[in-house]
Design a protein around this motif. Structure first.
Motif, PDB file in Angstrom:
ATOM      1  N   THR A  38       0.827  -1.203   0.000  1.00 54.00           N
ATOM      2  CA  THR A  38       0.000   0.000   0.000  1.00 54.00           C
ATOM      3  C   THR A  38       0.864   1.258   0.000  1.00 54.00           C
ATOM      4  O   THR A  38       0.603   2.201  -0.755  1.00 54.00           O
ATOM      5  CB  THR A  38      -0.929  -0.002   1.238  1.00 54.00           C
ATOM      6  N   ALA A  39       1.904   1.264   0.823  1.00 57.86           N
ATOM      7  CA  ALA A  39       2.788   2.430   0.901  1.00 57.86           C
ATOM      8  C   ALA A  39       3.517   2.661  -0.417  1.00 57.86           C
ATOM      9  O   ALA A  39       3.662   3.805  -0.865  1.00 57.86           O
ATOM     10  CB  ALA A  39       3.783   2.249   2.048  1.00 57.86           C
ATOM     11  N   VAL A  40       3.976   1.598  -1.044  1.00 58.90           N
ATOM     12  CA  VAL A  40       4.660   1.730  -2.332  1.00 58.90           C
ATOM     13  C   VAL A  40       3.702   2.292  -3.375  1.00 58.90           C
ATOM     14  O   VAL A  40       4.046   3.227  -4.115  1.00 58.90           O
ATOM     15  CB  VAL A  40       5.269   0.379  -2.786  1.00 58.90           C
ATOM     16  N   CYS A  41       2.506   1.758  -3.434  1.00 60.41           N
ATOM     17  CA  CYS A  41       1.508   2.254  -4.400  1.00 60.41           C
ATOM     18  C   CYS A  41       1.193   3.726  -4.150  1.00 60.41           C
ATOM     19  O   CYS A  41       1.159   4.528  -5.088  1.00 60.41           O
ATOM     20  CB  CYS A  41       0.225   1.424  -4.337  1.00 60.41           C
ATOM     21  N   TYR A  61       8.917   6.827   4.666  1.00 61.33           N
ATOM     22  CA  TYR A  61       8.653   6.206   5.959  1.00 61.33           C
ATOM     23  C   TYR A  61       7.371   6.759   6.579  1.00 61.33           C
ATOM     24  O   TYR A  61       6.640   6.035   7.261  1.00 61.33           O
ATOM     25  CB  TYR A  61       9.834   6.376   6.918  1.00 61.33           C
ATOM     26  N   ARG A  62       7.077   8.018   6.346  1.00 62.73           N
ATOM     27  CA  ARG A  62       5.825   8.577   6.860  1.00 62.73           C
ATOM     28  C   ARG A  62       4.640   7.886   6.187  1.00 62.73           C
ATOM     29  O   ARG A  62       3.654   7.535   6.840  1.00 62.73           O
ATOM     30  CB  ARG A  62       5.763  10.075   6.636  1.00 62.73           C
ATOM     31  N   ASN A  66       1.940   5.496   8.138  1.00 64.56           N
ATOM     32  CA  ASN A  66       0.500   5.744   8.012  1.00 64.56           C
ATOM     33  C   ASN A  66      -0.229   4.481   7.554  1.00 64.56           C
ATOM     34  O   ASN A  66      -1.320   4.174   8.052  1.00 64.56           O
ATOM     35  CB  ASN A  66       0.229   6.897   7.042  1.00 64.56           C
ATOM     36  N   ALA A  67       0.367   3.738   6.628  1.00 65.49           N
ATOM     37  CA  ALA A  67      -0.239   2.478   6.170  1.00 65.49           C
ATOM     38  C   ALA A  67      -0.310   1.465   7.321  1.00 65.49           C
ATOM     39  O   ALA A  67      -1.310   0.746   7.467  1.00 65.49           O
ATOM     40  CB  ALA A  67       0.547   1.902   4.995  1.00 65.49           C
ATOM     41  N   CYS A  68       0.712   1.422   8.147  1.00 67.43           N
ATOM     42  CA  CYS A  68       0.710   0.519   9.308  1.00 67.43           C
ATOM     43  C   CYS A  68      -0.362   0.928  10.317  1.00 67.43           C
ATOM     44  O   CYS A  68      -1.076   0.071  10.854  1.00 67.43           O
ATOM     45  CB  CYS A  68       2.079   0.513   9.978  1.00 67.43           C
TER      46      CYS A  68
END
Length: 159
Positions: A38-41, A61-62, A66-68
């Motif tokens: 999700t973060a990569v997308c 990293y932010r 946020n995804a976590c």
């Protein structure tokens, strides 16, 4: 290099670290993989919001944190399955060492700062940017957490 090339190179070179951080927060392999994906997308979709390519690390990293946090919020809404249901081998929590368990026992905001500082080797300024916290708050949480860990680890034999 273009912004897209810099971001892509960063994502490819650091994917193991992204997973390690997501897993340390979520404690679930599938959720950690989903959070990284999700973060990569999101980062690729929003690469135009990256103003300074030198700050790609803290910017990503932010997004990952946020995804976590989204995954943790989603988990809170899910009804747990019955305890007598047998887990498959891969769903069981992996063996964990004492220090890692002690870090996980800290309040989440303190544990996150410690994980970002020592697992991911981020600077305090980067942690401040990632978490959206004041730099002095990050420092106080780091030092308070380290003090609690030191007390908790007294008398524990390290093998």
């Amino acid at each position: 290099m273009t912004k897209e090339e810099i971001l892509t190179q960063y994502l490819v070179e650091n994917q193991a670290g992204f997973y390690r951080l997501a897993y340390s927060v979520l404690k679930n392999q599938d959720e950690a993989l989903d959070a990284v994906q999700t973060a990569v997308c999101h980062s690729l979709e929003r690469q135009n919001s990256l103003r300074d390519t030198g700050a790609v690390r803290s910017w990503f990293y932010r997004i990952l944190m946020n995804a976590c946090m989204d995954a943790l919020r989603q988990r809170a809404r899910v009804v747990p399955f019955p305890e007598d249901l047998e887990l498959s081998h891969e769903d069981r929590e992996p063996a964990d060492d004492t220090l890692s368990r002690k870090i996980d026992a800290l309040p989440p905001e303190v544990g996150t700062v410690i994980k970002l500082r020592f697992y991911e080797e981020l600077t305090l300024k980067e942690i401040s940017q990632i978490t959206g916290q004041n730099l002095s708050t990050v420092k106080s949480r780091l030092y308070a957490g380290l003090k609690k860990l030191r007390v908790a680890m007294e008398g524990v034999e390290i093998s």
